[in-house]
Design a protein around this motif. Structure first.
Motif, short mmCIF file in Angstrom:
data_model
loop_
_atom_site.label_atom_id
_atom_site.label_comp_id
_atom_site.label_asym_id
_atom_site.label_seq_id
_atom_site.Cartn_x
_atom_site.Cartn_y
_atom_site.Cartn_z
N GLU A 183 0.54 -1.03 0.22
CA GLU A 183 0.18 -0.02 0.33
C GLU A 183 0.76 1.15 -0.03
O GLU A 183 0.20 2.45 -0.29
CB GLU A 183 -1.10 0.10 1.20
CG GLU A 183 -0.30 0.54 2.37
CD GLU A 183 1.00 -1.18 3.33
OE1 GLU A 183 0.70 -1.04 4.64
OE2 GLU A 183 0.43 -1.95 2.76
N LEU A 184 2.25 1.41 0.18
CA LEU A 184 3.06 2.38 0.31
C LEU A 184 4.07 3.05 -0.54
O LEU A 184 4.13 2.41 -1.95
CB LEU A 184 4.37 1.48 0.90
CG LEU A 184 4.45 1.37 2.81
CD1 LEU A 184 4.94 0.80 3.19
CD2 LEU A 184 2.75 2.50 3.32
N VAL A 185 3.40 4.28 -0.90
CA VAL A 185 3.73 4.83 -1.99
C VAL A 185 5.04 6.19 -1.47
O VAL A 185 4.10 6.57 -0.60
CB VAL A 185 3.08 5.67 -2.82
CG1 VAL A 185 2.37 4.52 -3.94
CG2 VAL A 185 2.38 7.18 -2.07
N GLN A 195 -4.32 3.36 -1.27
CA GLN A 195 -2.82 3.83 -1.28
C GLN A 195 -2.19 5.09 0.26
O GLN A 195 -3.29 4.87 0.42
CB GLN A 195 -1.83 4.13 -2.28
CG GLN A 195 -1.36 2.95 -3.64
CD GLN A 195 -0.41 4.02 -4.90
OE1 GLN A 195 -1.16 5.16 -5.01
NE2 GLN A 195 0.01 3.12 -5.70
N ILE A 196 -1.08 4.25 1.17
CA ILE A 196 -0.49 5.40 1.93
C ILE A 196 0.54 5.90 1.78
O ILE A 196 1.12 5.32 1.03
CB ILE A 196 -0.95 4.60 3.21
CG1 ILE A 196 -2.34 3.98 4.17
CG2 ILE A 196 -0.49 5.35 4.42
CD1 ILE A 196 -2.07 3.35 4.74
N VAL A 197 0.92 7.05 1.83
CA VAL A 197 2.21 7.21 1.99
C VAL A 197 3.37 6.85 3.05
O VAL A 197 2.99 7.07 4.08
CB VAL A 197 1.72 9.60 2.01
CG1 VAL A 197 3.00 9.49 1.84
CG2 VAL A 197 1.46 9.71 1.22
N GLY A 219 14.50 2.06 0.30
CA GLY A 219 12.74 1.80 -0.46
C GLY A 219 12.23 1.70 0.25
O GLY A 219 12.13 1.10 1.36
N ILE A 220 10.89 1.28 -0.52
CA ILE A 220 10.29 0.39 0.19
C ILE A 220 10.14 -1.07 -1.35
O ILE A 220 10.33 -0.58 -2.43
CB ILE A 220 8.95 1.28 -0.61
CG1 ILE A 220 8.60 2.49 0.16
CG2 ILE A 220 7.53 0.13 -0.27
CD1 ILE A 220 7.55 3.29 -0.40
N GLY A 296 5.03 -1.42 10.81
CA GLY A 296 4.85 -0.75 10.06
C GLY A 296 3.75 0.14 10.37
O GLY A 296 3.70 1.32 9.60
N ASN A 297 2.96 0.27 11.54
CA ASN A 297 1.64 1.75 11.97
C ASN A 297 3.20 2.13 12.73
O ASN A 297 4.10 2.32 13.18
CB ASN A 297 1.39 1.40 12.81
CG ASN A 297 -0.48 0.73 12.84
OD1 ASN A 297 -1.20 1.00 11.77
ND2 ASN A 297 -0.50 -0.45 13.54
#
Length: 400
Positions: A183-185, A195-197, A219-220, A296-297
């Motif tokens: 979900e990460l960008v 998506q979530i920043v 990175g991700i 991750g939170n």
């Protein structure tokens, strides 16, 4: 599997931290570094009796009302008077200049009346006045800065005064970061509907930078097993001293990090802590690399980094743990569960002194409440809640 108490988890981590390594750096590059060996003075400062004023050096016993002394020379900083002072004599002297042999006092120029090569004074002499004795600042053999100190501008100044061009400081670790999650960008991206920043790596890099020689952001990577293992393999190939992953630390269907780390040779010491936020914390080693798997939170990631990674980094550098504070509550706290709670709070100043104001928000993804926090209240397990005015244990968030 039972939850590991915070103290046991921290002890397990600190047991894996290597001894302090040392390197020498130029004084100009030493600010903010942690001193690895005590700084000991190798000379007296000042190295001679020095004047603290512009005025006249003399013998106090020679000064009386109406008496004039003969001026026999001058002493300037960097160019002292070559001779010695006898009875009835004075030497014109400037701030920082060596006191001539035989002199014991300086009278400032505002209290002197010069007439040719004679000088008389409008105030009585006070023996030893305006004289900085040899070694008054520090003496040879004095410990000026203890090992483990994080060097401040004032300490850099005293190191320079002690004639040190270089200092022995603790070697800082190289840190790698890797965020996981489909979900990460990156910040600045156009957000899709699911998506979530990503914020963790940016917050952690800023949090850990004062301790690190280098921080490499890998990175991700999404929640796909082969991609995750390949990216982790690349991260380990960079030979970090410490690798920090975020996300995928629980036991859900998409929480793949633990198995991937194990398959890549990481020996896990533990992975669940009796605390909130931040229960699903992993820690292990791969060779000489310390590996932290943070939740991750975002609030969980930052709080676990404060509570576990920062103490490991302080130990790595030989810097002592900061004291926790005790402050009165500005408002009551609610009852706590069986997990120790690191509650967000603000430092407030009242007519009665500083107090700690609890932040009621407890969501582990609520970044704005953490951004407003100055402190973490350490709320014990099963605490019944405390009333306003009660002194509670708090940890400053920004403590080195």
């Amino acid at each position: 599997m039972s939850l590991l108490p915070v103290e046991q988890a921290l002890a397990a981590i600190l047991a894996r931290v290597p001894p302090v390594g040392t390197e020498r750096v130029a004084l100009s590059a030493a600010a903010g570094r942690v001193l690895a060996a005590p700084l000991v003075a190798t000379h007296d400062q000042p190295p001679f009796h020095a004047s603290a004023m512009d005025g006249y050096a003399l013998r106090a016993a020679d000064v009386s009302e109406g008496t004039a002394l003969k001026i026999i020379g001058m002493s300037q900083a960097g160019s002292g008077f070559a001779g010695a002072l006898g009875p009835g004599e004075a030497v014109r002297i400037f701030t920082g200049a060596p006191l001539p042999p035989g002199a014991d006092t300086v009278i400032m120029q505002e209290q002197a009346v010069r007439e040719g090569d004679m000088v008389r004074f409008t105030a009585p002499a006070r023996l030893g006045h305006s004289v900085r004795p040899k070694g008054n600042d520090f003496a040879k053999g004095d410990v000026l800065i203890e090992a483990g100190a994080r060097l401040t501008p004032m300490q850099i100044s005293v190191a320079a005064a002690a004639n040190q061009a270089e200092l022995a400081v603790a070697r800082r670790p190289r840190i790698g970061l890797l965020a996981t999650g489909d979900e990460l960008v990156l910040p600045g991206s156009a957000l899709g509907p699911d998506q979530i920043v990503a914020s963790n790596s940016f917050g952690l890099a800023a949090l850990l930078a004062p301790y690190a020689d280098d921080i490499e952001d890998h990175g991700i990577v999404g929640d796909e097993d082969a991609l995750l293992r390949a990216r982790l393999d690349q991260a380990f190939a960079a030979a970090p001293d410490i690798l920090v992953t975020t996300g995928g630390a629980s036991v859900g269907e998409h929480d793949l990090v633990q198995d991937a780390l194990k398959d890549l040779g990481v020996s896990l010491d533990f992975w669940r802590i009796n605390m909130r936020p931040g229960k699903p914390l992993m820690f292990g080693t791969r060779g000489q690399t310390l590996v932290f798997g943070l939740p991750g939170n975002p609030v969980s990631a930052m709080v676990t980094a404060i509570m576990f990674i920062k103490p490991a980094l302080r130990a790595w550098l030989g810097h002592p743990e900061p004291d926790h504070w005790r402050l009165p509550l500005a408002a009551p706290t609610p009852p706590n569960s069986a997990r120790r709670h690191y509650m967000r709070a603000r430092l407030v100043h009242t007519p009665d002194g500083p107090q700690v104001l609890p932040i009621s928000q407890t969501d582990s993804g609520h970044t704005s409440s953490l951004a407003h926090a100055d402190l973490l209240i350490v709320q014990p397990e099963n605490d019944p809640g405390q009333s306003a005015g009660t002194n509670v244990e708090v940890l400053p968030i920004d403590a080195f």
